[in-house]
Design an enzyme around this catalytic site. Structure first.
Site, PDB file in Angstrom:
ATOM      1  N   VAL A   8      -0.907 -40.544  21.835  1.00  0.00           N
ATOM      2  CA  VAL A   8      -0.639 -40.646  23.069  1.00  0.00           C
ATOM      3  C   VAL A   8      -2.153 -39.751  23.479  1.00  0.00           C
ATOM      4  CG1 VAL A   8       1.137 -40.351  25.065  1.00  0.00           C
ATOM      5  CG2 VAL A   8       0.643 -38.209  24.225  1.00  0.00           C
ATOM      6  N   SER A   9      -3.791 -40.181  24.295  1.00  0.00           N
ATOM      7  CA  SER A   9      -4.357 -39.524  24.307  1.00  0.00           C
ATOM      8  C   SER A   9      -4.527 -38.926  26.031  1.00  0.00           C
ATOM      9  CB  SER A   9      -5.782 -40.199  24.095  1.00  0.00           C
ATOM     10  OG  SER A   9      -5.885 -41.335  25.039  1.00  0.00           O
ATOM     11  N   LYS A  10      -3.887 -38.630  27.073  1.00  0.00           N
ATOM     12  CA  LYS A  10      -3.761 -38.422  27.844  1.00  0.00           C
ATOM     13  C   LYS A  10      -1.763 -38.684  28.330  1.00  0.00           C
ATOM     14  CE  LYS A  10      -7.363 -41.618  29.565  1.00  0.00           C
ATOM     15  NZ  LYS A  10      -7.877 -42.999  30.657  1.00  0.00           N
TER      16      LYS A  10
END
Length: 173
Positions: A8-10
């Site tokens: 995940v980047s968020k």
């Protein structure tokens, strides 16, 4: 054992993926807080080192595991070398523990290899075309350099009308 992998980047994407993996019955979840297009993914590497024969790596979506087909195939190969399997919840046909999944993955691997060979061939053709142009440019320069400056500019003017090339561009180093 079932091991979930999340990339995940968020933070807001984190909870949805985690719930899906928990609902599927994953015994442990490895969380990567970087974009899946990056080559160096420490948690994925740790997960693969942790795998034992018969284990299953579960992802919610193949894009969480990899952003390119070539990289995906490399990751799947690393998982297979450990005697483990891959299962995607979104792409249910990706299940290397089933015969159908293995066959579909073989097709995917063949397409990937074809894409790679096609790209290599196209790159070779582009390089060959550039080399032909470079050779022709040298031939043209050699012929034009024997003429007077006014004759050179006149020829370049005609060439410019035909192929939109300037005097400076043709004679650049």
């Amino acid at each position: 054992m079932k091991f979930g992998y999340m990339s995940v980047s968020k933070v807001d994407l984190n909870s949805a993926q985690k719930k899906q993996l928990e609902d599927f019955g994953c015994d442990r979840i490895f969380l990567e807080n970087i974009n899946s297009s990056r080559r160096n993914r420490p948690e994925l590497n740790r997960l693969i080192e942790f795998l034992r024969e018969g284990d299953t790596v579960v992802v919610t979506d193949l894009t969480r595991l990899s952003r390119s087909t070539k990289d995906l195939m490399a990751v799947i190969e690393r998982i297979s070398q450990k005697g483990a399997h891959l299962k995607s919840l979104k792409e249910s046909w990706i299940d290397t523990n089933s015969d159908d999944g293995k066959i579909l993955l073989t097709y995917l691997a063949n397409i990937t290899q074809f894409e790679s060979e096609l790209t290599t061939l196209q790159n070779k053709e582009v390089v060959q075309a550039a080399n032909r142009i470079k050779k022709k440019r040298k031939e043209i320069l050699s012929s034009i350099s024997r003429l007077s400056t006014s004759q050179q500019k006149q020829i370049i003017g005609h060439l410019d009308e035909l192929i939109t090339i300037s005097y400076d561009m043709l004679f650049r180093n």
